[in-house]
Design an enzyme around this catalytic site. Structure first.
Site, short mmCIF file in Angstrom:
data_model
loop_
_atom_site.label_atom_id
_atom_site.label_comp_id
_atom_site.label_asym_id
_atom_site.label_seq_id
_atom_site.Cartn_x
_atom_site.Cartn_y
_atom_site.Cartn_z
N GLY A 177 -28.34 17.22 14.90
CA GLY A 177 -28.82 16.44 16.03
C GLY A 177 -29.18 15.03 15.61
N GLY A 207 0.85 -1.18 0.00
CA GLY A 207 0.00 0.00 0.00
C GLY A 207 0.88 1.23 0.00
N SER A 208 1.21 1.73 1.19
CA SER A 208 2.14 2.86 1.28
C SER A 208 3.54 2.46 0.80
CB SER A 208 2.20 3.38 2.72
OG SER A 208 0.93 3.83 3.13
N GLU A 251 -4.79 7.85 -2.07
CA GLU A 251 -3.69 8.62 -2.67
C GLU A 251 -2.63 8.99 -1.64
OE1 GLU A 251 -3.84 11.25 -5.88
OE2 GLU A 251 -5.75 10.47 -6.62
N THR A 295 -2.01 7.95 2.66
CA THR A 295 -2.65 8.34 3.92
C THR A 295 -2.08 9.67 4.41
OG1 THR A 295 -0.98 7.27 5.30
CG2 THR A 295 -2.86 5.90 4.59
#
Length: 384
Positions: free
Chosen positions: A343, A132-133, A367, A369
């Protein structure tokens, strides 16, 4: 002084046009798109008809040739009514930006005109479950075989997978490269290429109208000329792409936040408690003031970032990460406050703010974290 630090008349006219289209053609379907988790075909068709589906494509490839700020305005105004629909122009830019940056003339002519016309759309395939990263750890492979490339692997979290025609896929072409990042190449893969399939849709918190799937490449054969740039330059292209597209995620976040503020303003002026409008309570007014202030700051940062990417500013990477991070954090904050202002009603699907709160969350994640963005920014600052 006329023109001093303001958007051009063309940009403002574009905003008006996209807003009118979004209100009329996209907003009425947004709740149903979310509820049924279906692709926003009405938005796709309306954007394509009006030429707003991929305004960034240059004129020489039959596009509008709009600048990066204009692309952000389109995405922002669509996201104001439906975040899922805003991913149509956003992902078209993401999927084609590597081709614009590094593609051969042949690849550009093959892909870009069909995107510009709305006949086709594009997706971006970089991530994998275990990469991922840490993108350089990807496992998808591409092997040269005569006048073809053969791709094998699985890509994850692919936005608009199954709807897109073209996929910009990153794959390892040199597993023995001294630096892993230098062994990765980019390719233009078509949905009809043999060995290409799309997996089932992910079950997500938000942006439910935009399908997110894995894509499978099983001995997927593509012509050799569909490589994007020279072998080994794919990851560099992918990272340069994000400098251009992170502002669009910031724009999406700003749009979601603005939509939530607009809905909140209408609600607090209408709702009465203790014999007066809740808009007249100072506590509510302070919340609204903070929401408006933060959205305005995020919007300016996003436009500054888009302009920096357009002119090749050396600080574009830092500003893009700053814009994406700040705007997405603000979107989460503003939509959470919007639900609070409504509320108990805000917690129901009778009003759009609960959807906006769910949709906002992804802008802090995809795109890159916001934690990764802070690393990018810190490195840029320390380098000087």
């Amino acid at each position: 002084m006329v023109g001093l630090y303001q958007l051009s008349e063309e940009h403002e006219a574009l905003r008006e046009a996209v807003r009118a289209l979004a209100e009329k053609e996209i907003a009425p379907h947004a709740a149903e798109v979310d509820e049924q988790e279906r692709y926003p075909v009405e938005a796709r068709d309306a954007l394509a008809r009006s030429g707003f589906n991929a305004v960034h494509v240059p004129e020489e490839y039959d596009g509008q040739g709009a600048d990066a700020v204009a692309a952000c305005i389109v995405i922002e105004e669509v996201a104001r009514v439906d975040a899922s629909a805003s991913l149509i122009p956003a992902v078209n830019k993401l999927g084609t930006q590597p081709i614009l940056l590094s593609g051969s003339e042949e690849v550009k002519k093959l892909v870009l005109p069909s995107i510009a016309s709305g006949e086709a759309s594009a997706s971006y395939a970089l991530s994998e479950r275990e990469a991922g990263s840490d993108t350089a750890s990807m496992r998808t492979r591409a092997l040269r075989d005569g006048d073809t490339w053969v791709l094998n692997g699985t890509k994850a979290w692919i936005t608009n997978a199954g709807e897109s025609t073209w996929y910009t896929v990153m794959a390892v072409t040199d597993p023995n490269a001294e630096k892993k990042a230098n062994g990765i190449s980019a390719f233009a893969v078509h949905k009809d290429d043999p060995g290409f399939t799309v997996g089932p849709k992910e079950r997500k918190l938000g942006i439910k109208g935009s399908p997110t799937c894995e894509i499978y490449l099983e001995n997927c054969v593509i012509p050799a000329e569909r490589i994007i740039g020279a072998p080994g330059t794919g990851l560099k292209t992918a990272l340069r792409t994000l400098d251009h597209t992170r502002p669009t995620i910031g724009a999406q976040a700003v749009g979601i936040a603005q939509g939530a503020l607009d809905a909140s303003l209408a609600y607090v002026k209408d709702r009465k408690q203790f014999g007066q409008r809740i808009a007249d309570f100072q506590g509510v007014q302070f919340m609204l003031a903070d929401m408006g202030m933060k959205i305005e700051a995020a919007r300016h940062l996003v436009y500054t970032s888009a302009a920096a990417s357009e002119r090749g500013d050396k600080r574009a990477g830092f500003i893009a990460s700053a814009a994406k991070t700040y705007a997405s954090d603000i979107a989460m904050e503003v939509t959470t406050d919007a639900v609070q202002l409504f509320g108990g009603a805000g917690y129901t699907k009778d009003f759009p703010v609960e959807r906006m709160m769910r949709d906002a969350k992804i802008t802090q994640i995809y795109e890159g974290t916001n934690q990764i963005q802070r690393m990018v920014m810190a490195r840029a600052l320390l380098k000087g």
